[in-house]
Scaffold this motif. Structure first.
Motif, PDB file in Angstrom:
ATOM      1  N   HIS A 230       4.517  18.589 -15.087  1.00  0.00           N
ATOM      2  CA  HIS A 230       4.469  17.826 -16.988  1.00  0.00           C
ATOM      3  C   HIS A 230       2.966  18.459 -17.704  1.00  0.00           C
ATOM      4  CE1 HIS A 230       3.414  15.255 -20.437  1.00  0.00           C
ATOM      5  NE2 HIS A 230       5.011  14.318 -20.010  1.00  0.00           N
ATOM      6  N   TYR A 231       2.983  18.985 -19.560  1.00  0.00           N
ATOM      7  CA  TYR A 231       1.408  19.672 -20.293  1.00  0.00           C
ATOM      8  C   TYR A 231       0.748  18.528 -20.294  1.00  0.00           C
ATOM      9  CZ  TYR A 231      -0.293  19.376 -24.931  1.00  0.00           C
ATOM     10  OH  TYR A 231      -1.277  19.416 -26.120  1.00  0.00           O
ATOM     11  N   PRO A 232      -0.472  18.057 -20.912  1.00  0.00           N
ATOM     12  CA  PRO A 232      -1.505  20.171 -20.059  1.00  0.00           C
ATOM     13  C   PRO A 232      -1.271  19.578 -18.175  1.00  0.00           C
ATOM     14  CG  PRO A 232      -2.853  17.989 -20.528  1.00  0.00           C
ATOM     15  CD  PRO A 232      -1.720  16.347 -20.384  1.00  0.00           C
ATOM     16  N   GLN A 233      -0.864  21.272 -18.073  1.00  0.00           N
ATOM     17  CA  GLN A 233      -1.064  21.791 -16.748  1.00  0.00           C
ATOM     18  C   GLN A 233      -2.460  21.510 -15.903  1.00  0.00           C
ATOM     19  OE1 GLN A 233       0.776  23.539 -18.551  1.00  0.00           O
ATOM     20  NE2 GLN A 233       2.473  22.687 -17.966  1.00  0.00           N
ATOM     21  N   TYR A 234      -2.980  20.958 -15.110  1.00  0.00           N
ATOM     22  CA  TYR A 234      -3.728  21.456 -13.987  1.00  0.00           C
ATOM     23  C   TYR A 234      -3.907  21.409 -12.859  1.00  0.00           C
ATOM     24  CZ  TYR A 234      -2.659  16.271 -12.280  1.00  0.00           C
ATOM     25  OH  TYR A 234      -1.778  15.587 -11.122  1.00  0.00           O
ATOM     26  N   ALA A 235      -4.839  21.292 -11.817  1.00  0.00           N
ATOM     27  CA  ALA A 235      -5.370  22.095 -10.247  1.00  0.00           C
ATOM     28  C   ALA A 235      -6.600  22.305  -9.779  1.00  0.00           C
ATOM     29  CB  ALA A 235      -4.121  23.938 -10.615  1.00  0.00           C
ATOM     30  N   GLY A 236      -6.603  21.987  -8.760  1.00  0.00           N
ATOM     31  CA  GLY A 236      -7.728  21.934  -8.544  1.00  0.00           C
ATOM     32  C   GLY A 236      -8.066  22.864  -8.767  1.00  0.00           C
ATOM     33  N   PRO A 237      -9.412  23.202  -6.801  1.00  0.00           N
ATOM     34  CA  PRO A 237      -9.357  24.901  -6.804  1.00  0.00           C
ATOM     35  C   PRO A 237      -9.258  25.490  -5.521  1.00  0.00           C
ATOM     36  CG  PRO A 237     -11.700  22.843  -6.691  1.00  0.00           C
ATOM     37  CD  PRO A 237     -10.410  22.191  -6.870  1.00  0.00           C
ATOM     38  N   GLY A 238      -8.220  24.409  -5.255  1.00  0.00           N
ATOM     39  CA  GLY A 238      -6.885  25.572  -3.888  1.00  0.00           C
ATOM     40  C   GLY A 238      -6.364  25.587  -4.946  1.00  0.00           C
ATOM     41  N   SER A 239      -5.834  25.744  -5.722  1.00  0.00           N
ATOM     42  CA  SER A 239      -4.521  26.200  -6.367  1.00  0.00           C
ATOM     43  C   SER A 239      -4.731  26.942  -7.280  1.00  0.00           C
ATOM     44  CB  SER A 239      -3.333  25.106  -6.822  1.00  0.00           C
ATOM     45  OG  SER A 239      -2.760  24.466  -5.517  1.00  0.00           O
ATOM     46  N   ALA A 240      -5.743  26.892  -8.202  1.00  0.00           N
ATOM     47  CA  ALA A 240      -6.042  27.273  -9.599  1.00  0.00           C
ATOM     48  C   ALA A 240      -6.694  28.696  -9.317  1.00  0.00           C
ATOM     49  CB  ALA A 240      -7.215  26.688 -10.214  1.00  0.00           C
ATOM     50  N   GLY A 241      -5.584  29.977  -9.916  1.00  0.00           N
ATOM     51  CA  GLY A 241      -5.689  31.132  -9.684  1.00  0.00           C
ATOM     52  C   GLY A 241      -5.536  31.463  -9.033  1.00  0.00           C
ATOM     53  N   HIS A 242      -4.767  30.765  -7.945  1.00  0.00           N
ATOM     54  CA  HIS A 242      -3.382  31.053  -7.190  1.00  0.00           C
ATOM     55  C   HIS A 242      -2.380  31.682  -7.301  1.00  0.00           C
ATOM     56  CE1 HIS A 242      -7.145  30.363  -3.464  1.00  0.00           C
ATOM     57  NE2 HIS A 242      -7.281  29.396  -4.819  1.00  0.00           N
ATOM     58  N   SER A 243      -1.489  30.973  -7.917  1.00  0.00           N
ATOM     59  CA  SER A 243      -0.035  32.166  -8.365  1.00  0.00           C
ATOM     60  C   SER A 243      -0.084  32.943  -9.347  1.00  0.00           C
ATOM     61  CB  SER A 243       0.767  30.959  -8.946  1.00  0.00           C
ATOM     62  OG  SER A 243       0.403  30.531 -10.656  1.00  0.00           O
ATOM     63  N   LEU A 244       1.058  33.610  -9.501  1.00  0.00           N
ATOM     64  CA  LEU A 244       1.511  34.987 -10.024  1.00  0.00           C
ATOM     65  C   LEU A 244       2.351  34.420 -11.585  1.00  0.00           C
ATOM     66  CD1 LEU A 244       3.434  36.639  -8.148  1.00  0.00           C
ATOM     67  CD2 LEU A 244       1.350  37.311  -8.498  1.00  0.00           C
ATOM     68  N   ARG A 245       2.011  33.050 -12.091  1.00  0.00           N
ATOM     69  CA  ARG A 245       2.349  32.642 -13.548  1.00  0.00           C
ATOM     70  C   ARG A 245       1.085  31.072 -13.833  1.00  0.00           C
ATOM     71  NH1 ARG A 245       8.178  28.050 -12.821  1.00  0.00           N
ATOM     72  NH2 ARG A 245       8.213  28.765 -15.294  1.00  0.00           N
ATOM     73  N   GLY A 246       0.820  31.615 -14.267  1.00  0.00           N
ATOM     74  CA  GLY A 246      -0.414  31.487 -15.000  1.00  0.00           C
ATOM     75  C   GLY A 246      -0.720  29.817 -14.055  1.00  0.00           C
ATOM     76  N   PRO A 247      -1.462  28.929 -15.967  1.00  0.00           N
ATOM     77  CA  PRO A 247      -1.368  27.499 -15.335  1.00  0.00           C
ATOM     78  C   PRO A 247      -0.021  27.014 -14.757  1.00  0.00           C
ATOM     79  CG  PRO A 247      -2.103  28.298 -17.329  1.00  0.00           C
ATOM     80  CD  PRO A 247      -1.743  29.965 -17.417  1.00  0.00           C
ATOM     81  N   PHE A 248       1.119  27.075 -15.547  1.00  0.00           N
ATOM     82  CA  PHE A 248       2.021  25.851 -14.750  1.00  0.00           C
ATOM     83  C   PHE A 248       2.323  27.141 -13.492  1.00  0.00           C
ATOM     84  CE2 PHE A 248       6.512  25.283 -14.144  1.00  0.00           C
ATOM     85  CZ  PHE A 248       7.083  23.976 -14.560  1.00  0.00           C
ATOM     86  N   GLY A 249       2.382  27.795 -12.853  1.00  0.00           N
ATOM     87  CA  GLY A 249       2.294  28.471 -11.644  1.00  0.00           C
ATOM     88  C   GLY A 249       1.435  27.909 -10.757  1.00  0.00           C
ATOM     89  N   ASP A 250       0.184  27.232 -11.293  1.00  0.00           N
ATOM     90  CA  ASP A 250      -1.248  27.095 -10.603  1.00  0.00           C
ATOM     91  C   ASP A 250      -0.667  25.450 -10.119  1.00  0.00           C
ATOM     92  OD1 ASP A 250      -2.428  29.767 -10.613  1.00  0.00           O
ATOM     93  OD2 ASP A 250      -3.553  28.873 -11.812  1.00  0.00           O
ATOM     94  N   ALA A 251      -0.521  24.540 -11.275  1.00  0.00           N
ATOM     95  CA  ALA A 251      -0.034  23.691 -10.792  1.00  0.00           C
ATOM     96  C   ALA A 251       1.068  22.806 -10.272  1.00  0.00           C
ATOM     97  CB  ALA A 251       0.649  23.536 -12.555  1.00  0.00           C
ATOM     98  N   LEU A 252       2.251  24.363 -10.435  1.00  0.00           N
ATOM     99  CA  LEU A 252       3.532  24.017  -9.175  1.00  0.00           C
ATOM    100  C   LEU A 252       3.185  24.735  -7.591  1.00  0.00           C
ATOM    101  CD1 LEU A 252       6.205  23.541  -8.718  1.00  0.00           C
ATOM    102  CD2 LEU A 252       7.114  26.126  -9.923  1.00  0.00           C
TER     103      LEU A 252
END
Length: 500
Positions: A230-252
């Motif tokens: 759900h918006y707004p997406q968020y993610a902690g240090p272990g996932s932020a910036g680790h996906s290929l899909r930006g903020p949505f992908g990091d949250a997922l």
């Protein structure tokens, strides 16, 4: 040995007094679209644990929620009843809502409690807070709860950090209400919540619950309704910036990582072969957020609409040794989870009208579904309009269509809010096997076979609507700002509540 016979023997074993009853882990994503997971065809989502569940479990292609928005969908999941019966409509509950899921409704947790189950909920409740927390999970059959009692965008979020090191949340969310609280059972532990540490706290709570229950040899039910994606997406240090899909992908990815932690704990404690893990989502993607709003894949429109993009969800059932790997095209619904769990453990069903059916035959034998129909109510159901759409077998008939703000920005003119309510007589009919995108209405003229199907659909609709007794609308009871949870009741103005 024949797998069906082996499955039957397994079920027979844990139904006896000497065997341990099965455990249940129910995972519920938020605003996740049919096309958002790697195992459902998304080319850049990073979801290794959910993909593993799908590869080793049963993946559904025709699984439905009951509402294209949060609160009513959650009410149906936990009660096995359409939201119109419980009164969780129209729209969703807010921090200061006077109403909530009525306490005389029976949840999955309350079905399992008499059989000695430990029960816990972690994450997004969104079925009411109410006066003195009267609608919280601990009042609805759950022994323990850690989470936010409503949607995490229901508070001022411009001053909150969603991604490290200090990236502010995208957008402004809701203003004029309290900052988002984190509750432990019925006590506020943090306000405003720390998004960067939230998922770790959820994972630790859930894994601890599993470990403790397994050590006690007590059967358990864990309900994990995630805030992701759900918006707004968020993610902690272990996932932020680790996906290929930006903020949505990091949250997922962060959601997927927590699921991986739960699976690892089930394995470590030796109970994974005696645990049914079920994953799905509450409603379709919020397309108005564009690339940050999710993807419905081949399905039409998304959140807020009664097209399939708003209500057909990814769903995976995993139970090593009992559910064999595969894909099912049988129709099923969140409504079916309560009667299925009750059937597996021999629990007593609530003495009310249930809309769900037992899907054990689908799960353990990849057999036929007992469900022939699915009803589609809008976000604001009423007796005046009744069902907006009905699916019977592979055919879906739309009696009314309407777009939604949640599904704006798409090139399809039927999806945004500008697509106003339109009645269809005869209804628009689609063959969802040939046309899952609901692009091509079937021509009824000169097709007596389709006209016969339409007559069946109309008869089913008439019979169902005659059986539907609308419960008192909980959301129409309105809101009282003083009911919004705040760790410092004297704080003024309320949005400046303290950190507890």
């Amino acid at each position: 040995m024949d797998f069906s016979l082996l499955t039957f023997l397994n079920l027979l074993l844990f139904s006896t007094c000497s065997a341990s009853p099965p455990n249940f882990v129910l995972l519920f994503a938020d605003d996740l679209g049919f096309g958002d997971l790697g195992c459902y065809g998304h080319p850049s989502s990073l979801t290794p644990n959910l993909d593993r569940l799908a590869a080793a479990g049963l993946r559904f292609t025709d699984f439905y929620c009951t509402s294209p928005v949060c609160s009513p969908s959650r009410a149906s999941l936990l009660t096995g009843r359409y939201q119109t019966r419980s009164g969780v409509y129209p729209g969703v509950l807010y921090p200061g809502s006077r109403g909530g899921l009525p306490l005389n409704e029976t949840t999955i947790a309350e079905v399992l409690k008499p059989l000695g189950y430990a029960t816990a909920a972690v994450g997004k409740w969104h079925l009411g807070f109410g006066a003195n927390g009267m609608f919280l999970p601990t009042k609805q059959g759950f022994d323990q709860y850690l989470g936010i009692p409503y949607s995490h965008d229901m508070g001022p979020c411009w001053n909150l950090t969603c991604f490290p090191p200090d990236v502010k949340c995208f957008g402004t969310c809701d203003v004029g209400t309290v900052t988002v609280p984190l509750l432990r059972n019925e006590v506020i532990k943090q306000q405003p919540v720390d998004f960067l540490d939230l998922e770790r706290a959820y994972s630790d709570f859930a894994t601890s619950f599993i470990t403790t229950s397994a050590k006690k040899k007590q059967p358990f039910f864990l309900y994990y309704p995630s805030h992701h994606t759900h918006y707004p997406q968020y993610a902690g240090p272990g996932s932020a910036g680790h996906s290929l899909r930006g903020p949505f992908g990091d949250a997922l990815l962060e959601l997927d990582t927590t699921i991986g932690n739960l699976l690892a704990t089930l394995e470590k404690t030796g109970v994974i072969n005696n645990t049914l893990v079920f994953f799905t989502s509450d409603n379709g993607p919020e397309l108005m957020r564009m690339s940050r709003g999710g993807n419905a894949g081949a399905l039409k429109c998304g959140k807020g609409t009664t097209y399939d993009g708003g209500m057909r969800e990814p769903a995976i059932a995993y139970w090593p040794g009992t559910i064999r790997p595969g894909v099912t095209h049988e129709m099923a619904s969140t409504l079916d989870i309560l009667p299925t769990i009750a059937g597996l453990v021999g629990a007593k069903l609530p003495q009310v009208m249930l809309d769900g059916v037992d899907m054990t035959e689908i799960l353990v034998n990849q057999g036929k579904s007992k469900r022939e129909t699915m009803m589609f109510y809008p976000t604001d159901p009423s007796e005046k309009y009744g069902l907006f759409a009905l699916r019977l077998g592979k055919y879906k008939a739309h009696f009314y269509t309407r777009g939604a703000t949640h599904s704006g920005t798409t090139p399809d003119p039927d999806c945004p809010v500008f697509a106003v309510l339109k009645a269809h007589d005869p209804p628009l009919m689609f063959d969802l096997e040939a046309d899952p995108s609901e692009h091509y209405p079937l021509p009824l003229e000169g097709r007596p076979d389709l006209q016969a199907v339409l007559e069946r659909i109309k008869n089913v609709k008439e019979k169902f609507e005659a059986s539907m007794v609308f419960g008192e609308s909980q959301i129409s009871k309105g809101t009282d700002p003083n009911l919004a949870p705040c760790c410092n009741p004297q704080c003024s103005p309320k949005p400046s509540c303290c950190r507890c």
